[in-house]
Design a protein around this motif. Structure first.
Motif, PDB file in Angstrom:
ATOM      1  N   UNK A 161      10.009 -21.618  23.480  1.00  0.00           N
ATOM      2  CA  UNK A 161       8.569 -21.347  23.384  1.00  0.00           C
ATOM      3  C   UNK A 161       7.821 -22.650  23.084  1.00  0.00           C
ATOM      4  N   UNK A 162       7.059 -22.675  21.978  1.00  0.00           N
ATOM      5  CA  UNK A 162       6.346 -23.906  21.619  1.00  0.00           C
ATOM      6  C   UNK A 162       6.982 -24.559  20.396  1.00  0.00           C
ATOM      7  N   UNK A 163       8.300 -24.468  20.287  1.00  0.00           N
ATOM      8  CA  UNK A 163       9.054 -25.108  19.208  1.00  0.00           C
ATOM      9  C   UNK A 163      10.008 -26.128  19.814  1.00  0.00           C
ATOM     10  N   UNK A 512       0.523 -25.819  34.492  1.00  0.00           N
ATOM     11  CA  UNK A 512       0.605 -26.522  35.767  1.00  0.00           C
ATOM     12  C   UNK A 512       1.781 -27.487  35.713  1.00  0.00           C
ATOM     13  N   UNK A 513       2.782 -27.188  36.502  1.00  0.00           N
ATOM     14  CA  UNK A 513       4.000 -27.977  36.576  1.00  0.00           C
ATOM     15  C   UNK A 513       4.296 -28.193  38.064  1.00  0.00           C
ATOM     16  N   UNK A 514       3.863 -29.325  38.607  1.00  0.00           N
ATOM     17  CA  UNK A 514       4.031 -29.529  40.054  1.00  0.00           C
ATOM     18  C   UNK A 514       5.468 -29.366  40.528  1.00  0.00           C
ATOM     19  N   UNK A 515       6.427 -29.843  39.727  1.00  0.00           N
ATOM     20  CA  UNK A 515       7.825 -29.741  40.153  1.00  0.00           C
ATOM     21  C   UNK A 515       8.268 -28.293  40.221  1.00  0.00           C
ATOM     22  N   UNK A 526      12.075 -20.627  30.415  1.00  0.00           N
ATOM     23  CA  UNK A 526      12.838 -21.418  29.462  1.00  0.00           C
ATOM     24  C   UNK A 526      12.786 -22.895  29.802  1.00  0.00           C
ATOM     25  N   UNK A 527      12.499 -23.207  31.056  1.00  0.00           N
ATOM     26  CA  UNK A 527      12.426 -24.587  31.509  1.00  0.00           C
ATOM     27  C   UNK A 527      10.993 -25.077  31.655  1.00  0.00           C
ATOM     28  N   UNK A 528      10.080 -24.165  31.948  1.00  0.00           N
ATOM     29  CA  UNK A 528       8.698 -24.538  32.181  1.00  0.00           C
ATOM     30  C   UNK A 528       7.820 -23.349  31.877  1.00  0.00           C
ATOM     31  N   UNK A 529       6.837 -23.557  30.982  1.00  0.00           N
ATOM     32  CA  UNK A 529       5.941 -22.439  30.713  1.00  0.00           C
ATOM     33  C   UNK A 529       4.578 -22.962  30.275  1.00  0.00           C
ATOM     34  N   UNK A 530       3.607 -22.096  30.377  1.00  0.00           N
ATOM     35  CA  UNK A 530       2.266 -22.324  29.875  1.00  0.00           C
ATOM     36  C   UNK A 530       1.667 -20.963  29.602  1.00  0.00           C
ATOM     37  N   UNK A 531       0.375 -20.916  29.336  1.00  0.00           N
ATOM     38  CA  UNK A 531      -0.250 -19.635  29.000  1.00  0.00           C
ATOM     39  C   UNK A 531      -0.734 -18.934  30.264  1.00  0.00           C
ATOM     40  N   UNK A 532      -0.447 -17.639  30.334  1.00  0.00           N
ATOM     41  CA  UNK A 532      -0.915 -16.857  31.462  1.00  0.00           C
ATOM     42  C   UNK A 532      -0.164 -17.178  32.736  1.00  0.00           C
ATOM     43  N   UNK A 533      -0.785 -16.869  33.851  1.00  0.00           N
ATOM     44  CA  UNK A 533      -0.174 -17.090  35.161  1.00  0.00           C
ATOM     45  C   UNK A 533      -0.364 -18.537  35.579  1.00  0.00           C
ATOM     46  N   UNK A 534       0.706 -19.157  36.063  1.00  0.00           N
ATOM     47  CA  UNK A 534       0.647 -20.546  36.496  1.00  0.00           C
ATOM     48  C   UNK A 534      -0.308 -20.685  37.687  1.00  0.00           C
ATOM     49  N   UNK A 535      -1.118 -21.755  37.635  1.00  0.00           N
ATOM     50  CA  UNK A 535      -1.994 -22.006  38.785  1.00  0.00           C
ATOM     51  C   UNK A 535      -1.135 -22.382  39.986  1.00  0.00           C
ATOM     52  N   UNK A 572       7.215 -26.971  27.396  1.00  0.00           N
ATOM     53  CA  UNK A 572       5.806 -26.539  27.406  1.00  0.00           C
ATOM     54  C   UNK A 572       5.042 -27.410  28.398  1.00  0.00           C
ATOM     55  N   UNK A 573       4.738 -26.868  29.584  1.00  0.00           N
ATOM     56  CA  UNK A 573       4.163 -27.659  30.676  1.00  0.00           C
ATOM     57  C   UNK A 573       2.685 -27.310  30.883  1.00  0.00           C
ATOM     58  N   UNK A 574       1.912 -27.467  29.817  1.00  0.00           N
ATOM     59  CA  UNK A 574       0.484 -27.172  29.902  1.00  0.00           C
ATOM     60  C   UNK A 574      -0.365 -28.372  29.480  1.00  0.00           C
TER      61      UNK A 574
END
Length: 606
Positions: A161-163, A512-515, A526-535, A572-574
Motif C-alpha cells: 500500500x503506502x508503507x 499514472x505509470x507509463x510502464x 502490488x507493483x503499481x498503484x494510485x488512487x482510483x482508476x488509473x488514467x 506507489x505510482x502517483x
C-alpha cells in the motif's frame, strides 16, 4: 572537519553553526542483533563483525548492507582520537536521528538514552579530548510491535500500500563539537514583522558573574543592529533586535531574504567565550477569516505531499544536493510548498526551504499507534509521541519556511462519548505546540479525527478522482458545511467545524505509470498503484489534474491544498515525478494548471 570522502559532509545544524566540529559519518563497525540479546552476549565489549556506511540505514543500498528483514536491534562501534586542541573543553556527541530506542556508550560507560526515530539528541562526553582513544558504541532497538512513531515504515515484511521499506538505527549525521563549560545552547528566534524586529531567547548551560550575551544582525550592506544584556541572571536571556524601516525586507516566496545573525557569549573580561552563526527571516503568519496570510496578505498554499524517501538511501537523502533538487522540482511544477509527510525531515532540508522561499508544514511521523482492538479505541499513541514532537518543535522553531504545524495525520477513530487515549494525546500535542509556538497556526490532525475544538485549521482528505464529483463534495464550504471525513458507514470522526480556515490537505494521487499502462499484464496493485482508476494516458492525467486543482483554486473559502504527491515511492505510482526524480509528465502543464490566481487571493482588498 569533514573530508571529501565522508558521506553527507555538510554541517548538519545550519541555523546554529560553530567553527569547530568533527563529522563522524563514514565507516563504522556494525552487527545485527535480531534477538536483542547483544548486551548479554558481550557486544558492548568487543569488536563487531561487519561494517556499515553511516549515516545510511542498514536496510538501504547506500549503507553497504541492504538487509530489509526485521532488525530487532543493531549495534555500531567506532574508535577515534579526539583533536588534541579540544582539550579543556566539553565534547558534545550529536545524533541527527536514530531509529528507534537508542543507548550510547563511551569507553563502556553509558552516556545517553533516547526514544524516537525522528528527532536529535546529544551526549555530553565531558573533557575527553586529552584522554587518547575514545570508543563509541551505539545500540538501536527497533521493535516491530507496540505503539511506536514509525511514519511510513512497513510493519509487514514487504512494502505494501503506502508503507515502505523500514529504517533502523542511525539515519542522519553523527558529529562532535567542543564547547566551553559555560556555553550557548540553541537560540529561539521569533520574527516580529509588526514591530519590525526579532526577539531572541538565548538559553545557556548556566550563569556566571560578569558574563554577557551579544547578538549582531546583518544584511548584505553590513550590520543592521546589535543588542547586549547580562548573562548572569536569566537561564535564557532575551534580546530585542530592531530593524530600521530602510533595512526591512520581508521573507516571502518571491524574496526569501535572510538576515545573518551572530550570537556571542562574553566573559567577565569582555572576551568571546562562545559564539555561533545563525540567520533569520522576518515574516508573519496570520489568520483573516478563512484566509491564512503571509505578511498580512492571503497567499494560496499550492502544496505537494513530500514523503522524503529515496530509492538508494530510504529516509536518508544520498546527498545534500538531493534535498535542494526535491525543492526545485516541486517549484518547477508550480508548487510553492509542501507538507513534509509522516516524517521529521532532516534540518538541512528546512535550511534550503528557508533559502529558496519554499513554504512547509512541519509534521510528525505518527503512524504506528494502531494497536487497539476496537474501532472506538483503536489509536493509542503514548506519552512518547508528545515528547518526541516537542523535540521536533524545539529543533525547528526558528525556520521561517515553516508556516504551520501538524502533529498527527489520519488518526481515524469513531467519535463517541468516552474520552480515549487518542483524545488525550491529540489534545496534549496540540497544547504542547501552542505552548511552544504562538506564532504559527496548528492543525490538530490532518484529515479524519479532529478532536480539538479550538484547532486553528480544519481540513479533510479526499481522493475522489472525478472533478465534477469532487466539486459536489467541496461545495458546502460556502455554507460553513465543508466536506468532513467519516467512517465508511457514516459514523463521525471529528468535532464540528467552527468556521476555521479550511483546506483539502490530501487529494489527487492520480495513478499514472507509463510502464504499467504499456504492459499487457494489466493492473497489478502490488507493483503499481494510485488512487482510483488509473488514467489511460498522459492527456487524461492533465485533464484530471487541472480539473481537481481548479475546484480548489476557484473556491473563495479555500486557503490552499496539498496534492498527493511529489514523486512515486516504491509501489506507489502517483507522483508528479518518478521515484528516481526522473520526468514522467509534461511538468510545464502541471505548473500551468496551478499558477493562476486563486479566488481567495483575488477577493482580498490588500
Amino acid at each position: 572537519m569533514p573530508t571529501p570522502s565522508v558521506p553527507r559532509p555538510e554541517y548538519p545544524r545550519p541555523q546554529f553553526v560553530r567553527t569547530d566540529w568533527l563529522n563522524l559519518n563514514g565507516a563504522w563497525q556494525f552487527e545485527t542483533d535480531r534477538g536483542d540479546s547483544g548486551l548479554e552476549r558481550g557486544l558492548l565489549d568487543r569488536s563487531l563483525t561487519g561494517e556499515i556506511l553511516v549515516p545510511f540505514p542498514p536496510e538501504s543500498e547506500l549503507s553497504g548492507i541492504g538487509d530489509t528483514d526485521f532488525l530487532e536491534a543493531v549495534w555500531y562501534r567506532r574508535v577515534l582520537t579526539l583533536p588534541p586542541e579540544w582539550a579543556g573543553r566539553r565534547v558534545l556527541l550529536h545524533f541527527g536521528a536514530v531509529d528507534y530506542d537508542t543507548t550510547v556508550w563511551a569507553n563502556g560507560t553509558e552516556v545517553a538514552r533516547h526514544r524516537g526515530g525522528f528527532t536529535p539528541f546529544t551526549a555530553d562526553l565531558g573533557d575527553m579530548a586529552g584522554s587518547g582513544e575514545v570508543t563509541l558504541t551505539v545500540r538501536a532497538r527497533d521493535p516491530r510491535s507496540g505503539p511506536q512513531a514509525r511514519g511510513k515504515q512497513a510493519v509487514q515484511y514487504a512494502n505494501h500500500d503506502c508503507n515502505y521499506t523500514r529504517v533502523t538505527g542511525i539515519w542522519q549525521t553523527v558529529w562532535l563539537e567542543p564547547v566551553p563549560d559555560l556555553h550557548l545552547r540553541r537560540p529561539r528566534i521569533t520574527p516580529d514583522l509588526a514591530g519590525s524586529a526579532f526577539h531572541l531567547e538565548l538559553p545557556l548551560s548556566g550563569n556566571r558573574p560578569g558574563h554577557r550575551v551579544r547578538a549582531v544582525l546583518a544584511d548584505a550592506d553590513g550590520e543592521v543592529c546589535r543588542a547586549e544584556v547580562r548573562a548572569d541572571l536569566d537561564l535564557a536571556p532575551r534580546l530585542h533586535l530592531p530593524v530600521p524601516q530602510e533595512r526591512l525586507r520581508e521573507w516571502c516566496p518571491r524574496d526569501p531574504h535572510l538576515y545573518d545573525l551572530r550570537i556571542e557569549l562574553l566573559d567577565a573580561a569582555g572576551e568571546v567565550a562562545d559564539s555561533a552563526e545563525s540567520y533569520a527571516g522576518l515574516r508573519a503568519v496570520g489568520i483573516r477569516g478563512k484566509a491564512v496570510t503571509l505578511n498580512g496578505r492571503p497567499l494560496f498554499q499550492r502544496l505537494v505531499l513530500d514523503q522524503g524517501w529515496y530509492p538508494d538511501g530510504l529516509m536518508t537523502a544520498p546527498t545534500d544536493e538531493a534535498l535542494v533538487h526535491d525543492i526545485e522540482i516541486a517549484m518547477a511544477a508550480g508548487f510553492n510548498g509542501a507538507r513534509l509527510h509522516q516524517k521529521v525531515f532532516e534540518e538541512r532540508f528546512l535550511h534550503h526551504a528557508d533559502r529558496l522561499g519554499y513554504l512547509v508544514w512541519g509534521e510528525f511521523g505518527d503512524w504506528g499507534c494502531e494497536t487497539g482492538g476496537s474501532s472506538g479505541d483503536n489509536q493509542r499513541p503514548d506519552a512518547s509521541y508528545t515528547a518526541q514532537w516537542l523535540e521536533a518543535l524545539e529543533r525547528d522553531y526558528s525556520h521561517p519556511s515553516i508556516i504551520g504545524w501538524c502533529p498527527l495525520n489520519e488518526t481515524y477513530q469513531k467519535l463517541h462519548d468516552r474520552i480515549t487515549q487518542l483524545d488525550a494525546v491529540t489534545r496534549a500535542m496540540f497544547l504542547a505546540t501552542k505552548a511552544m509556538d504562538t506564532t504559527r497556526p496548528v492543525l490538530d490532525t490532518s484529515g479524519y479525527a479532529h478532536r480539538v475544538t479550538e484547532t486553528d485549521i480544519y481540513d479533510s482528505h479526499s481522493y475522489e478522482q472525478d472533478p465534477a464529483a469532487f466539486q459536489r463534495l467541496m461545495s458546502g464550504l460556502a455554507k460553513d458545511e465543508p466536506f468532513v471525513n467519516t467512517h465508511e458507514n457514516g459514523a463521525g470522526y471529528s468535532l464540528p467545524y467552527r468556521g476555521q480556515p479550511y483546506f483539502v490537505s490530501e487529494f489527487g494521487g492520480i495513478w499514472w505509470d507509463p510502464a504499467a499502462a504499456a504492459a499487457e499484464s494489466g493492473e497489478d496493485r502490488t507493483e503499481s498503484w494510485g488512487y482510483g482508476e488509473r488514467v489511460r494516458d498522459e492527456e487524461e492525467f492533465h485533464a484530471r489534474f487541472a480539473g481537481l486543482t481548479g475546484v480548489l483554486l476557484d473556491d473563495p473559502g479555500m486557503f490552499g491544498y496539498c496534492y498527493t504527491q511529489l514523486t512515486d515511492v516504491f509501489q506507489e505510482r502517483n507522483g508528479v515525478y518518478r521515484f528516481d526524480r526522473g520526468t514522467k509528465l509534461d511538468v510545464g502543464r502541471v505548473r500551468a494548471a496551478q499558477i493562476r490566481p486563486a479566488a481567495i487571493e483575488e477577493q482580498d482588498p490588500t
